[in-house]
Design an enzyme around this catalytic site. Structure first.
Site, short mmCIF file in Angstrom:
data_model
loop_
_atom_site.label_atom_id
_atom_site.label_comp_id
_atom_site.label_asym_id
_atom_site.label_seq_id
_atom_site.Cartn_x
_atom_site.Cartn_y
_atom_site.Cartn_z
CE LYS A 285 6.20 -28.69 42.87
NZ LYS A 285 6.94 -29.80 43.49
CD GLU A 371 21.44 -36.36 41.20
OE1 GLU A 371 20.21 -36.43 41.07
OE2 GLU A 371 22.10 -35.32 40.93
NE ARG A 399 22.54 -34.14 36.62
CZ ARG A 399 21.73 -33.09 36.70
NH1 ARG A 399 20.60 -33.17 37.38
NH2 ARG A 399 22.02 -31.95 36.10
#
Length: 640
Positions: A285, A371, A399
């Site tokens: 990253k 979630e 979700r």
């Protein structure tokens, strides 16, 4: 004035077809220019930086090797997609990223044929790519489904559900696991690159196929045993046994920044009849930009910044952010209540749970992008007597709606839902806007739903939720900074289902839920200036409604206006239902509901978004005046 980066090779590439005309030896230079262009663009607009920097070479290689857009390339989440946008005909608009009328910060079908699937929530790419692959297979059309999924997104069960269902796609499905954070890969270098090229080569796969055909002539038991032996032998050397068990042919790990490694493997996979294939790519990253490489979060999301120094141009001072008010308040309450704990789904800083975790590290749980699990985990904690706070963005809590209904509400378990990013969210656009939570929660039996008008109210609601053990309770609050009100040291336990009068009047009543309260007060000032005495009520609760207060205001005013930062089906709908059931509208009372429009609003400055939505003070005034058929609203007086 700033000087744009020098990009002579990139200037010749508008679409991937132009990229494929280049010699492989030119791809290193192109990638360097692409990285420089992206850094400069995000420095101008702000946005997601680190993820895109990590996939510059991978983006270049995919578009070079595969036949996009016929091959459908699906980027998971979309944080990684800025280099992809530059290479697919949108470079001339790349400095409009996340701006009103500009490019979305995520992939978006309406934007380009090279964005076959919109992705701003996580872990959907494999399912979507599988859909593309199977559709082409059934229709006899060419074209693969290619999913690029980050290691973080692999923490969601949906990714594994898709992989478990993928075998029928065969060589039409390719999953590229972008491993940039979890360190799940063994060391990557020349040997692993050689092994990856070898096990993906036509020679190896041909021998493997021949061996498989020969072993079939033996007993089924021996055939299956030899197949497993080969699979595990490769797994011992390269890793990937889990993916093999899910039906994928595993290739990797390979260095995602080394084009000499990437291109041959992608070409082998492209030309192979083996599949579905998972290619394990290791990236960094923030690659190629020192400030990002040296940052703890690898510059995941940034404001506008100075490209030379990396210094972000953040606003100075001002009120605290709502999520920090929540996190710090919860940490303070937990100092004297050992039952309090906090759950977040991969968003500790975004929800303020990082503030809580700093004070109470053993009682903070980041469950990853999961979630559904997070909500049921909280339900289990509540069933055992804890006081769990599930801090989840409104748009992400969608979700886990079945878990909210089945595991929490039906069982009447005291889970506290701290719902961040309520209402419109500016640059993140419709995919992250919290438009629906009032409607989808206030319809549930046993549920209490609150909305904070300012940061002091949020602190009180956090304390109220902590002390409420009679069932599930939710409180919503917006993105960004508060209003600047002082947060009292002594927190108040709010009476459930009771609002408050902010100012008294006699003609117009504005019933506000949540953070439109400041606009409601401004509207009241403007109405008062026109001689219309106005009451403003902060309802605090969408459920249970303060029916006593609503009835009093409806009987004492000519016009009642409700306003909320949510879609139809929220406060206004519940107020109208109560008024209808109680006969309060039978005598000619004028009731108007103001809420978000029935559209998905694109990214823009939040003030402009609320103007577009018709939820700022002038719109409240206009709504009240039209209800009164007042001349100031541009409506002719009713003639006798």
């Amino acid at each position: 004035m700033t000087t744009r980066p020098h990009t002579p090779l990139l200037d010749t590439v508008e679409y991937p077809a132009d990229l494929r005309k280049l010699d492989k030896s030119q791809l290193r230079q192109l990638s360097d220019e692409l990285r420089a262009e992206m850094i400069d663009a995000v420095g101008t607009t702000g946005g997601h930086l680190g993820s895109g920097l990590g996939v510059v070479e991978l983006t270049t290689a995919i578009h070079y090797v595969f036949n996009t857009p016929e091959d459908k390339l699906v980027w998971d989440v979309g944080h990684q997609c800025y280099p992809h946008k530059i290479l697919t005909g949108r470079r001339d608009r790349i400095r409009t990223l996340r701006q009103g009328g500009g490019l979305s910060g995520f992939t978006k079908r309406a934007e380009s044929e090279y964005d076959p699937f919109g992705a701003a929530h996580s872990s959907t790419s494999i399912s979507a790519a599988l859909g593309f692959a199977m559709a082409n297979k059934m229709l006899g059309k060419p074209g693969r489904g290619i999913a690029v999924i980050g290691d973080g997104a692999m923490s969601a069960g949906m990714a594994y559900e898709a992989m478990n269902n993928a075998e029928a796609a065969g060589n039409r499905l390719i999953v590229i696991l972008n491993d940039n954070d979890m360190s799940i890969a063994p060391p990557v270098g020349g040997l692993s690159a050689y092994l990856a090229r070898t096990v993906s080569s036509s020679e190896y796969l041909g021998l493997r196929s021949l061996a498989s055909r020969l072993s079939k002539k033996l007993s089924r038991k021996v055939h299956d045993g030899l197949e497993k032996a080969e699979e595990y032998a490769r797994g011992m050397v390269t890793g990937g046994t889990l993916f093999e068990e899910l039906g994928f042919y595993y290739v990797g790990p390979i260095d995602g920044h080394n084009l000499d490694h990437l291109i041959p493997v992608l070409e082998n996979v492209r030309d192979s009849e083996q599949g579905p294939v998972l290619i394990h790519v290791v990236t960094q990253k923030g690659k190629g930009y020192a400030p990002a490489e040296n940052s703890a979060d690898k510059y995941h999301g940034v404001a506008k910044f100075d490209v030379v120094t990396g210094e972000q141009k953040k606003s100075s001072g001002g009120p605290p952010a709502y999520q920090n008010v929540f996190g710090e308040t919860l940490a303070k309450i937990a100092d004297t209540d050992p039952r309090i704990c906090a759950i977040t789904a991969a968003m500790p800083s975004g929800t303020g749970v990082d503030k809580f975790a700093k004070a109470h590290p053993d009682k903070a749980f980041d469950v990853g992008i999961a979630e559904q699990h997070g909500v049921t985990f909280a339900a289990g904690l509540a069933a055992q007597g804890m006081r769990p706070f599930a801090a989840i963005y409104s748009t992400f809590l969608q979700r886990a709606y079945d878990q909210v209904v089945h595991d929490v509400a039906i069982q009447n378990l005291a889970v506290r839902f701290a719902i961040d990013r309520a209402g419109l969210v500016g640059a993140d656009g419709c995919t992250h806007a919290g438009a629906f939570d009032i409607a989808y929660l206030a319809t549930l039996p046993n549920m209490v739903v609150m909305a904070a008008a300012d940061e002091a109210e949020l602190a009180h609601m956090t304390y109220t939720a902590a002390e409420y053990d009679d069932g599930p309770i939710a409180f919503r609050y917006p993105r960004g900074s508060g209003t600047g009100v002082e947060i009292p040291e002594q927190l108040q336990k709010l009476e459930i289902g009771k609002g408050r009068i902010v100012r008294e009047g006699t003609k117009v009543a504005i019933l506000s839920l949540g953070a439109r309260l400041e606009e409601a007060k401004k509207a009241a000032d403007q109405l008062e200036a026109k001689g219309l005495s106005t009451t403003v009520a902060d309802m605090r609760f969408a459920k249970p409604l303060d029916t006593e207060l609503i009835e009093k205001l409806m009987r004492g005013h000519e016009v009642v206006v409700t306003i909320e930062e949510g879609a139809v089906g929220g406060l206004g709908a519940h107020v109208l239902t109560f008024a209808s059931d109680a006969g309060l509208t039978d005598a000619g009372l004028k009731v108007r509901t103001m809420r978000l429009p029935d559209v998905f609003q694109d990214q823009d400055d939040p003030v402009k978004q609320y103007d577009e939505a018709g939820l700022n003070a002038p719109h409240i005034v206009d709504t009240a005046l039209k209800a009164l058929r007042h001349n100031s609203a541009g409506v002719e007086e009713a003639r006798a």
